[in-house]
Design a protein around this motif. Sequence first.
Motif, PDB file in Angstrom:
ATOM      1  N   LYS A  71     101.869  58.163   1.260  1.00  0.00           N
ATOM      2  CA  LYS A  71     101.773  56.705   1.355  1.00  0.00           C
ATOM      3  C   LYS A  71     102.957  56.146   2.141  1.00  0.00           C
ATOM      4  N   PHE A  72     104.160  56.693   1.903  1.00  0.00           N
ATOM      5  CA  PHE A  72     105.335  56.240   2.645  1.00  0.00           C
ATOM      6  C   PHE A  72     105.166  56.519   4.140  1.00  0.00           C
ATOM      7  N   ASN A  73     104.645  57.702   4.467  1.00  0.00           N
ATOM      8  CA  ASN A  73     104.425  58.056   5.873  1.00  0.00           C
ATOM      9  C   ASN A  73     103.439  57.101   6.533  1.00  0.00           C
ATOM     10  N   THR A  74     102.418  56.713   5.768  1.00  0.00           N
ATOM     11  CA  THR A  74     101.432  55.755   6.280  1.00  0.00           C
ATOM     12  C   THR A  74     102.088  54.415   6.607  1.00  0.00           C
ATOM     13  N   LEU A  75     103.110  54.060   5.829  1.00  0.00           N
ATOM     14  CA  LEU A  75     103.832  52.806   6.047  1.00  0.00           C
ATOM     15  C   LEU A  75     104.889  52.939   7.136  1.00  0.00           C
ATOM     16  N   GLY A  76     104.963  54.130   7.750  1.00  0.00           N
ATOM     17  CA  GLY A  76     105.929  54.325   8.827  1.00  0.00           C
ATOM     18  C   GLY A  76     107.325  54.648   8.358  1.00  0.00           C
ATOM     19  N   ILE A  77     107.444  55.158   7.134  1.00  0.00           N
ATOM     20  CA  ILE A  77     108.753  55.517   6.588  1.00  0.00           C
ATOM     21  C   ILE A  77     108.905  57.036   6.633  1.00  0.00           C
ATOM     22  N   PRO A  78     109.730  57.564   7.500  1.00  0.00           N
ATOM     23  CA  PRO A  78     109.893  59.016   7.588  1.00  0.00           C
ATOM     24  C   PRO A  78     110.607  59.569   6.362  1.00  0.00           C
ATOM     25  N   VAL A  79     110.345  60.818   6.054  1.00  0.00           N
ATOM     26  CA  VAL A  79     110.964  61.452   4.889  1.00  0.00           C
ATOM     27  C   VAL A  79     112.488  61.432   5.003  1.00  0.00           C
ATOM     28  N   GLY A  80     112.994  61.559   6.244  1.00  0.00           N
ATOM     29  CA  GLY A  80     114.440  61.564   6.438  1.00  0.00           C
ATOM     30  C   GLY A  80     115.113  60.254   6.092  1.00  0.00           C
ATOM     31  N   ASP A  81     114.334  59.184   5.977  1.00  0.00           N
ATOM     32  CA  ASP A  81     114.891  57.864   5.629  1.00  0.00           C
ATOM     33  C   ASP A  81     114.804  57.591   4.130  1.00  0.00           C
ATOM     34  N   VAL A  82     114.390  58.589   3.382  1.00  0.00           N
ATOM     35  CA  VAL A  82     114.214  58.422   1.934  1.00  0.00           C
ATOM     36  C   VAL A  82     115.301  59.185   1.186  1.00  0.00           C
ATOM     37  N   GLU A  83     115.998  58.467   0.333  1.00  0.00           N
ATOM     38  CA  GLU A  83     117.042  59.060  -0.505  1.00  0.00           C
ATOM     39  C   GLU A  83     116.589  59.039  -1.959  1.00  0.00           C
ATOM     40  N   VAL A  84     116.871  60.090  -2.686  1.00  0.00           N
ATOM     41  CA  VAL A  84     116.562  60.149  -4.111  1.00  0.00           C
ATOM     42  C   VAL A  84     117.848  59.884  -4.891  1.00  0.00           C
ATOM     43  N   MET A  85     117.805  58.875  -5.739  1.00  0.00           N
ATOM     44  CA  MET A  85     118.976  58.503  -6.533  1.00  0.00           C
ATOM     45  C   MET A  85     118.622  58.532  -8.012  1.00  0.00           C
ATOM     46  N   GLU A  86     119.484  59.093  -8.803  1.00  0.00           N
ATOM     47  CA  GLU A  86     119.260  59.167 -10.244  1.00  0.00           C
ATOM     48  C   GLU A  86     120.090  58.096 -10.932  1.00  0.00           C
ATOM     49  N   VAL A  87     119.448  57.284 -11.771  1.00  0.00           N
ATOM     50  CA  VAL A  87     120.146  56.225 -12.493  1.00  0.00           C
ATOM     51  C   VAL A  87     119.882  56.367 -13.978  1.00  0.00           C
ATOM     52  N   SER A  88     120.828  55.898 -14.747  1.00  0.00           N
ATOM     53  CA  SER A  88     120.715  55.950 -16.198  1.00  0.00           C
ATOM     54  C   SER A  88     120.439  54.544 -16.723  1.00  0.00           C
ATOM     55  N   ILE A  89     119.355  54.397 -17.456  1.00  0.00           N
ATOM     56  CA  ILE A  89     118.922  53.085 -17.962  1.00  0.00           C
ATOM     57  C   ILE A  89     119.208  52.990 -19.457  1.00  0.00           C
ATOM     58  N   GLY A  90     120.031  52.020 -19.811  1.00  0.00           N
ATOM     59  CA  GLY A  90     120.301  51.716 -21.209  1.00  0.00           C
ATOM     60  C   GLY A  90     119.907  50.284 -21.508  1.00  0.00           C
ATOM     61  N   GLU A  91     120.417  49.739 -22.602  1.00  0.00           N
ATOM     62  CA  GLU A  91     120.029  48.383 -23.001  1.00  0.00           C
ATOM     63  C   GLU A  91     120.400  47.340 -21.958  1.00  0.00           C
ATOM     64  N   GLN A  92     121.607  47.421 -21.417  1.00  0.00           N
ATOM     65  CA  GLN A  92     122.039  46.428 -20.436  1.00  0.00           C
ATOM     66  C   GLN A  92     121.158  46.448 -19.194  1.00  0.00           C
ATOM     67  N   GLU A  93     120.863  47.632 -18.704  1.00  0.00           N
ATOM     68  CA  GLU A  93     120.014  47.762 -17.519  1.00  0.00           C
ATOM     69  C   GLU A  93     118.587  47.303 -17.812  1.00  0.00           C
ATOM     70  N   ALA A  94     118.101  47.606 -19.019  1.00  0.00           N
ATOM     71  CA  ALA A  94     116.753  47.185 -19.402  1.00  0.00           C
ATOM     72  C   ALA A  94     116.633  45.668 -19.413  1.00  0.00           C
ATOM     73  N   LEU A  95     117.661  44.986 -19.886  1.00  0.00           N
ATOM     74  CA  LEU A  95     117.646  43.522 -19.905  1.00  0.00           C
ATOM     75  C   LEU A  95     117.715  42.950 -18.487  1.00  0.00           C
ATOM     76  N   LEU A  96     118.430  43.618 -17.601  1.00  0.00           N
ATOM     77  CA  LEU A  96     118.469  43.188 -16.204  1.00  0.00           C
ATOM     78  C   LEU A  96     117.084  43.289 -15.567  1.00  0.00           C
ATOM     79  N   ILE A  97     116.386  44.377 -15.868  1.00  0.00           N
ATOM     80  CA  ILE A  97     115.037  44.552 -15.329  1.00  0.00           C
ATOM     81  C   ILE A  97     114.092  43.505 -15.910  1.00  0.00           C
TER      82      ILE A  97
END
Length: 407
Positions: free
Chosen positions: A356-382
Motif C-alpha cells: 500500500k505504501f508503494n502504491t502511494l509512492g513511498i519507497p521502502v527506503g523512506d520508511v523507518e521503524v521506530m519502537e515506542v513505549s506507551i504508558g498512561e501519559q502517552e495514552a492520554l495524549l493519544i
Amino acid sequence: MGSKPVHLKVFVDKKKKKVMFAEAEQDFVEILFSFLTLPLGTIARLSSKHEATKDIKVGSLNSLYESVKNLDNKHFSNEHCKIALVNPNSSSLSLCEMLKVNLNNMKSVDASVSTVSHSNLVFFKKNASFIVTDDLNVIPVKLDTSITLLNFLGVEYIDLLEERTIDFGLEEFSSLLKWSLVTNTPLTNLVLGETNPRSWSCSCSSCIKTSTTSNLPLISSFSTQRQTVKLLIQKSKKQVLCAQAGNIFVEMLFSFLTIPLGNVKRLTMDNSSTTGIDNMYNSIPSLGDGKYLKSDEVKSMLLCPKLASNYLRVTDLLPVYDKSISQGSFLKEQATYIVSDDLEVTFSPSISTISKFNTLGIPVGDVEVMEVSIGEQEALLILKASLASTSTLTDCLSSFKNAKSLI
C-alpha cells in the motif's frame, strides 16, 4: 422524531456574519450539558448521520469508530463486545431520557408526554434564563454579567442585531455537538450555515471567568503497565504511516468509544483547549453552587461522568475504571493489528501494508521503524489528540518517550 420542542433566540451581527450571543431557557441548556454524558462512540455515530456536517471530521474519532464497525466479528470475544462499542451504553441514560431531546438514544420526547415533573427540570432546580455565547460559555442572565459581556463583544445597541428564533430538534443538537468539538464558533457555524470551522479572536471566557477546573481532582491509576508499539514513519515527512500493535494497545483505542465526553475533558483539557465544548465544560462549576444545578451529584455527573456499569476493565493504560471492576477484553485471541495515523484499526498482513505504501509512492527506503513505549501519559495524549486531529499518531510522536529506531 419530527418534534422540535426546544427554542433558541440568537442575535446575529450581519456585518460580521457572526452570532454574537443567544438567549436560552433551562431546557436548552440541559440538553447542551448532556453532550458531556455521551460516550465517544455515540458522538461518532451521531456525527456521521447528518448531511450538513458529514464532511467535518471529529479528529480521528470517526475513523476509529468505522474501523470497529468494519472489523470482522471473529476478532471479538463475543457478538456483544462489538455492539457495546458501536452502540455504547451511557451511565446517565435514565436521567437523560427525561430531556426533551435525548441524544443518548436518539429519541425526541414531546414536552406534553414527558415523565419529568416540576416543569420538566432535569439538571436544574428551578427555571432560569441563560446567555449562551458563540463559543458556548453559559452565563446566567444577570444585569452585571450581561452588561460586561455586551461591552466586551462591542454590542452597544442590541436593537442593531438581527434576532432569530431557531427550533432545535435531534438534527440541530447533533450538528451543534459536532461543531462544538471542532470550532470555537459553533453557533455561527450552525445558524449561518457555515461549512468549515472558523476561528474568532473573541473568547468570552477571557472577559467573564465563569469557572475554573483547577480544583477538579484528576484521578490517576498510577498504572505501571506499558505497551510497546512499532511505528512505521516516513522519514522525509516525519509522518507516522501506521503502527503495528498488539491487543493491549488496540483494546485501549477501542475503550475510547465507551468513555463519556465529560470524562475525556476532565482528563485531557488544558490551557490550549479552545473549542466550544471546552468553554461549555468550564461553565458548569459556577452553576453548581446551589443556585442552579440540583445537586453536587448532578454536577459530578456532568464534569466526571462514569462509564456504564456493563463495561469491564479492558485497559490499565487509562485512569477511567474503578479499581474494583473486573478485567475483561473486547478482542478474542492475541493478534497483531495495523493502526493508521487517524486510528483506523485493521487486521492486515505486513506485506500488503508495505504494498500500500508503494502504491502511494513511498519507497521502502523512506520508511523507518521506530519502537515506542506507551504508558498512561502517552495514552492520554493519544486520547486528547483523537478528538482534534486526523493525524493523531504523528501529532503525538514528539511526546512519546523512550522511542528508539529499529532501522
